[in-house]
Design a protein around this motif. Structure first.
Motif, PDB file in Angstrom:
ATOM      1  N   ALA A 251      69.647 118.650 -19.000  1.00 22.01           N
ATOM      2  CA  ALA A 251      70.774 118.287 -18.589  1.00 22.01           C
ATOM      3  C   ALA A 251      71.168 117.419 -17.546  1.00 22.01           C
ATOM      4  O   ALA A 251      72.557 116.905 -17.083  1.00 22.01           O
ATOM      5  CB  ALA A 251      71.505 119.795 -18.537  1.00 22.01           C
ATOM      6  N   GLU A 252      70.106 117.305 -16.730  1.00 22.13           N
ATOM      7  CA  GLU A 252      70.334 116.242 -15.473  1.00 22.13           C
ATOM      8  C   GLU A 252      69.804 114.979 -16.021  1.00 22.13           C
ATOM      9  O   GLU A 252      70.139 114.030 -14.714  1.00 22.13           O
ATOM     10  CB  GLU A 252      69.504 116.840 -14.279  1.00 22.13           C
ATOM     11  CG  GLU A 252      69.870 118.090 -14.016  1.00 22.13           C
ATOM     12  CD  GLU A 252      68.745 118.862 -12.895  1.00 22.13           C
ATOM     13  OE1 GLU A 252      67.851 118.185 -12.694  1.00 22.13           O
ATOM     14  OE2 GLU A 252      69.263 120.108 -12.299  1.00 22.13           O
ATOM     15  N   PHE A 253      69.821 114.747 -17.070  1.00 21.98           N
ATOM     16  CA  PHE A 253      69.144 113.301 -17.489  1.00 21.98           C
ATOM     17  C   PHE A 253      70.205 112.337 -17.411  1.00 21.98           C
ATOM     18  O   PHE A 253      71.495 112.576 -17.707  1.00 21.98           O
ATOM     19  CB  PHE A 253      68.535 113.018 -18.860  1.00 21.98           C
ATOM     20  CG  PHE A 253      67.285 113.636 -18.973  1.00 21.98           C
ATOM     21  CD1 PHE A 253      66.484 114.142 -17.679  1.00 21.98           C
ATOM     22  CD2 PHE A 253      66.542 113.980 -20.103  1.00 21.98           C
ATOM     23  CE1 PHE A 253      65.144 114.702 -17.845  1.00 21.98           C
ATOM     24  CE2 PHE A 253      65.322 114.413 -20.047  1.00 21.98           C
ATOM     25  CZ  PHE A 253      64.502 114.849 -19.051  1.00 21.98           C
ATOM     26  N   GLU A 254      69.987 111.002 -17.017  1.00 25.93           N
ATOM     27  CA  GLU A 254      71.267 110.044 -17.203  1.00 25.93           C
ATOM     28  C   GLU A 254      71.037 109.393 -18.505  1.00 25.93           C
ATOM     29  O   GLU A 254      72.140 108.807 -19.049  1.00 25.93           O
ATOM     30  CB  GLU A 254      70.811 108.917 -16.168  1.00 25.93           C
ATOM     31  CG  GLU A 254      70.938 109.432 -14.497  1.00 25.93           C
ATOM     32  CD  GLU A 254      72.312 109.552 -14.067  1.00 25.93           C
ATOM     33  OE1 GLU A 254      73.123 109.026 -14.665  1.00 25.93           O
ATOM     34  OE2 GLU A 254      72.504 110.044 -13.162  1.00 25.93           O
ATOM     35  N   SER A 255      70.095 109.595 -19.221  1.00 22.74           N
ATOM     36  CA  SER A 255      69.850 108.999 -20.495  1.00 22.74           C
ATOM     37  C   SER A 255      70.828 110.064 -21.575  1.00 22.74           C
ATOM     38  O   SER A 255      70.961 110.991 -21.285  1.00 22.74           O
ATOM     39  CB  SER A 255      68.364 108.888 -20.929  1.00 22.74           C
ATOM     40  OG  SER A 255      68.495 108.655 -22.490  1.00 22.74           O
ATOM     41  N   LYS A 256      71.441 109.201 -22.599  1.00 21.82           N
ATOM     42  CA  LYS A 256      72.131 109.779 -23.704  1.00 21.82           C
ATOM     43  C   LYS A 256      70.939 110.849 -24.405  1.00 21.82           C
ATOM     44  O   LYS A 256      71.490 111.811 -24.793  1.00 21.82           O
ATOM     45  CB  LYS A 256      72.883 109.030 -24.377  1.00 21.82           C
ATOM     46  CG  LYS A 256      73.926 108.241 -24.015  1.00 21.82           C
ATOM     47  CD  LYS A 256      74.546 107.585 -25.349  1.00 21.82           C
ATOM     48  CE  LYS A 256      76.035 106.949 -24.660  1.00 21.82           C
ATOM     49  NZ  LYS A 256      76.959 106.164 -26.018  1.00 21.82           N
ATOM     50  N   GLY A 257      69.852 110.541 -24.436  1.00 23.09           N
ATOM     51  CA  GLY A 257      68.756 111.384 -25.060  1.00 23.09           C
ATOM     52  C   GLY A 257      68.241 112.427 -24.103  1.00 23.09           C
ATOM     53  O   GLY A 257      68.042 112.246 -23.103  1.00 23.09           O
ATOM     54  N   LYS A 258      68.156 113.570 -24.863  1.00 27.96           N
ATOM     55  CA  LYS A 258      67.633 114.693 -24.222  1.00 27.96           C
ATOM     56  C   LYS A 258      66.323 115.257 -24.966  1.00 27.96           C
ATOM     57  O   LYS A 258      65.977 116.378 -24.644  1.00 27.96           O
ATOM     58  CB  LYS A 258      68.714 115.967 -24.104  1.00 27.96           C
ATOM     59  CG  LYS A 258      70.178 115.271 -23.713  1.00 27.96           C
ATOM     60  CD  LYS A 258      70.353 114.643 -22.323  1.00 27.96           C
ATOM     61  CE  LYS A 258      71.760 114.451 -22.060  1.00 27.96           C
ATOM     62  NZ  LYS A 258      71.785 113.572 -20.871  1.00 27.96           N
ATOM     63  N   ASN A 259      65.841 114.343 -25.676  1.00 26.98           N
ATOM     64  CA  ASN A 259      64.743 114.673 -26.384  1.00 26.98           C
ATOM     65  C   ASN A 259      63.353 114.860 -25.897  1.00 26.98           C
ATOM     66  O   ASN A 259      62.814 113.761 -25.708  1.00 26.98           O
ATOM     67  CB  ASN A 259      64.774 113.982 -27.844  1.00 26.98           C
ATOM     68  CG  ASN A 259      64.980 112.493 -27.679  1.00 26.98           C
ATOM     69  OD1 ASN A 259      65.944 111.924 -27.199  1.00 26.98           O
ATOM     70  ND2 ASN A 259      63.959 111.713 -27.972  1.00 26.98           N
ATOM     71  N   THR A 260      63.006 115.840 -25.324  1.00 32.81           N
ATOM     72  CA  THR A 260      61.727 115.861 -24.567  1.00 32.81           C
ATOM     73  C   THR A 260      61.121 117.413 -24.821  1.00 32.81           C
ATOM     74  O   THR A 260      61.874 118.268 -24.924  1.00 32.81           O
ATOM     75  CB  THR A 260      61.758 115.689 -23.065  1.00 32.81           C
ATOM     76  OG1 THR A 260      60.613 115.773 -22.290  1.00 32.81           O
ATOM     77  CG2 THR A 260      62.607 116.448 -22.478  1.00 32.81           C
ATOM     78  N   PRO A 261      59.787 117.268 -25.092  1.00 32.87           N
ATOM     79  CA  PRO A 261      59.161 118.923 -25.145  1.00 32.87           C
ATOM     80  C   PRO A 261      58.717 119.340 -23.695  1.00 32.87           C
ATOM     81  O   PRO A 261      58.094 120.313 -23.595  1.00 32.87           O
ATOM     82  CB  PRO A 261      57.763 118.319 -25.918  1.00 32.87           C
ATOM     83  CG  PRO A 261      57.786 116.734 -25.577  1.00 32.87           C
ATOM     84  CD  PRO A 261      59.047 116.381 -25.317  1.00 32.87           C
ATOM     85  N   PHE A 262      59.098 118.490 -22.691  1.00 34.25           N
ATOM     86  CA  PHE A 262      58.755 119.046 -21.348  1.00 34.25           C
ATOM     87  C   PHE A 262      59.761 119.673 -20.719  1.00 34.25           C
ATOM     88  O   PHE A 262      59.598 120.015 -19.277  1.00 34.25           O
ATOM     89  CB  PHE A 262      58.167 117.909 -20.372  1.00 34.25           C
ATOM     90  CG  PHE A 262      57.107 116.863 -20.980  1.00 34.25           C
ATOM     91  CD1 PHE A 262      55.923 117.445 -20.644  1.00 34.25           C
ATOM     92  CD2 PHE A 262      57.091 115.637 -21.465  1.00 34.25           C
ATOM     93  CE1 PHE A 262      54.779 116.817 -21.199  1.00 34.25           C
ATOM     94  CE2 PHE A 262      56.106 114.969 -21.895  1.00 34.25           C
ATOM     95  CZ  PHE A 262      54.790 115.488 -21.794  1.00 34.25           C
ATOM     96  N   THR A 263      60.832 120.220 -21.277  1.00 32.19           N
ATOM     97  CA  THR A 263      61.886 120.988 -20.625  1.00 32.19           C
ATOM     98  C   THR A 263      61.181 122.209 -20.138  1.00 32.19           C
ATOM     99  O   THR A 263      60.457 122.880 -20.623  1.00 32.19           O
ATOM    100  CB  THR A 263      62.783 121.323 -21.767  1.00 32.19           C
ATOM    101  OG1 THR A 263      63.528 120.238 -22.271  1.00 32.19           O
ATOM    102  CG2 THR A 263      64.092 122.130 -21.005  1.00 32.19           C
TER     103      THR A 263
END
Length: 422
Positions: A386-398
């Motif tokens: 939710a804090e990413f600047e990228s439009k993509g939030k797709n990460t398994p490291f959440t």
């Protein structure tokens, strides 16, 4: 324009950095001069701006996933001041005219420096090399068909000869389509347990073997993108011993994740190449440590929430990485005592700059461009998309706890990112 950064940590010393007209003029203790802007680093560590030679910014044509603007914001948030963008946008960057257009678009929209890749062949899948010399003259800094393996050997041979003539690097996405067979994760026991089609590592290593023979014959500067298998590492090690101009990159997710960690049919774990076995992952780490693998690159691949939902059978391949790479690498490698920070900077600044001839990137030296990241390596935080600047939030490291929060990023002495105050 004078910028003075006070109280930064460099090699465990408290120093100041004076920037004049975008370049580092002085690094010393207690600099006291008039400045147009003064930044108090409060003891944060100053590092040279990071370099990522493998990102996807999706513009033009796929801007619902990412734009040059949002991608560059993500880069700055991650401490990256130079990135290299792949040509698989729509339309594909496969002619000199398209290169010129893309370079102008990058310059207009980006907060960070961008080196542009051109395609090896028409539309990434065409037979016969594109006009690499004209694309190089138009501003293409390297060439790749990323997203597609080059299936036709003659096309790759032509491209190698042309890249050698143009003095440009070829970055190879290695994938023999005839061996993929609809795979969505690494072929092995875990794929069978989850009842998901597997993707054999032979798809990568067999195409690499073909390319290395041609690289030796042509003398091209040949770079392996997102290397993922132990067999590929062994081949690169041998090629370097034979004196070939071969380099390789590895992505953080292939260093820190493997298929044994995929416990459910989770789309966040779907990427290409897929997460391989634990043995492959350990071979990648060993290859990075012994210099077989030259650098770390994210393969930042943003997708929409819809595209990364449901089953791995149906969702898109890809993971974002610009905003997690530094903290993951620092936490897993430096905080653990495996390597020091300077070694990480070799992998994420110096080797990428050298291999791809990125002369505009600074290395935190007097006379260099003031490409600088100020980083808090002391206090832990949790990765939150939710804090990413990228439009993509797709990460398994959440949710993973990491160290290495970027507080400020400067490009040519201009502040392009500043962390929000908590």
């Amino acid at each position: 324009m004078r910028v003075l950064i006070k109280h930064v940590a460099i090699n465990k010393r408290c120093l100041d950095i004076l920037i004049v007209d975008g370049k580092i003029a002085k690094i010393a203790r207690g600099i006291e001069v008039p400045a147009d802007e003064e930044i108090n680093a409060h003891g944060a560590t100053a590092i040279p701006g990071l370099i990522d030679v493998h990102v996807h910014f999706r513009e033009p044509g796929l801007t619902y996933k990412e734009t040059i603007e949002t991608g560059s914001h993500a880069a700055a948030h991650g401490g990256f001041t130079t990135v290299m963008t792949m040509p698989n946008v729509k339309p594909v960057v496969d002619t000199a005219e398209k290169v010129r257009h893309q370079v102008l678009l990058n310059q207009e929209s980006s907060l960070v420096k961008i080196g542009q890749f051109g395609a090896l062949s028409a539309d990434l899948v065409g037979v016969g090399a594109a006009d690499l010399q004209k694309m190089a003259d138009a501003g293409a800094m390297a060439f790749s068909n990323d997203g597609h393996g080059v299936q036709d050997a003659q096309t790759m041979l032509e491209a190698m000869k042309a890249a050698r003539q143009a003095d440009r690097v070829i970055s190879a996405h290695l994938e023999d389509d005839s061996l993929i067979q609809g795979g969505v994760m690494n072929a092995g026991p875990q794929a069978k347990r989850l009842d998901l089609p597997g993707m054999t590592g032979l798809s990568e290593s067999t195409q690499l073997a073909r390319d290395l023979v041609m690289a030796q014959a042509t003398g091209v500067k040949y770079h392996i993108a997102h290397i993922s298998t132990k067999e590929s590492v062994a081949q690169v090690r041998l090629a370097k011993q034979m004196g070939l101009a071969v380099t390789a990159e590895v992505s953080p997710h292939h260093l820190f994740l493997d298929d044994s960690m995929i416990e459910t049919d989770d789309p966040m774990f779907k990427m290409n190449p897929p997460l391989r076995s634990r043995a492959d992952r350990l071979a990648l780490i060993a290859g990075l440590l012994d210099g077989t693998i030259d650098m770390i690159a994210t393969d930042h691949a943003p997708h929409s929430a819809e595209e990364k939902s449901g089953s791995m059978n149906d969702c898109s391949f890809g993971i974002v990485g610009l905003e997690t790479a530094l903290p993951l690498v620092y936490t897993r490698f430096v905080k653990s005592g495996l390597v020091d920070l300077d070694t990480v900077l070799d992998w994420m600044v110096r080797r990428p700059k050298q291999v791809f001839n990125l002369v505009s990137a600074g290395e935190l030296r007097v006379g260099d461009a003031a490409d600088i990241a100020l980083v808090d390596f002391i206090h832990p935080y949790k990765i939150n998309p939710a804090e990413f600047e990228s439009k993509g939030k797709n990460t398994p490291f959440t949710g993973q706890e990491v160290y290495g929060k970027v507080l400020k990023t400067l490009v040519d002495g201009h502040l392009v990112y500043q962390a929000k105050k908590e």
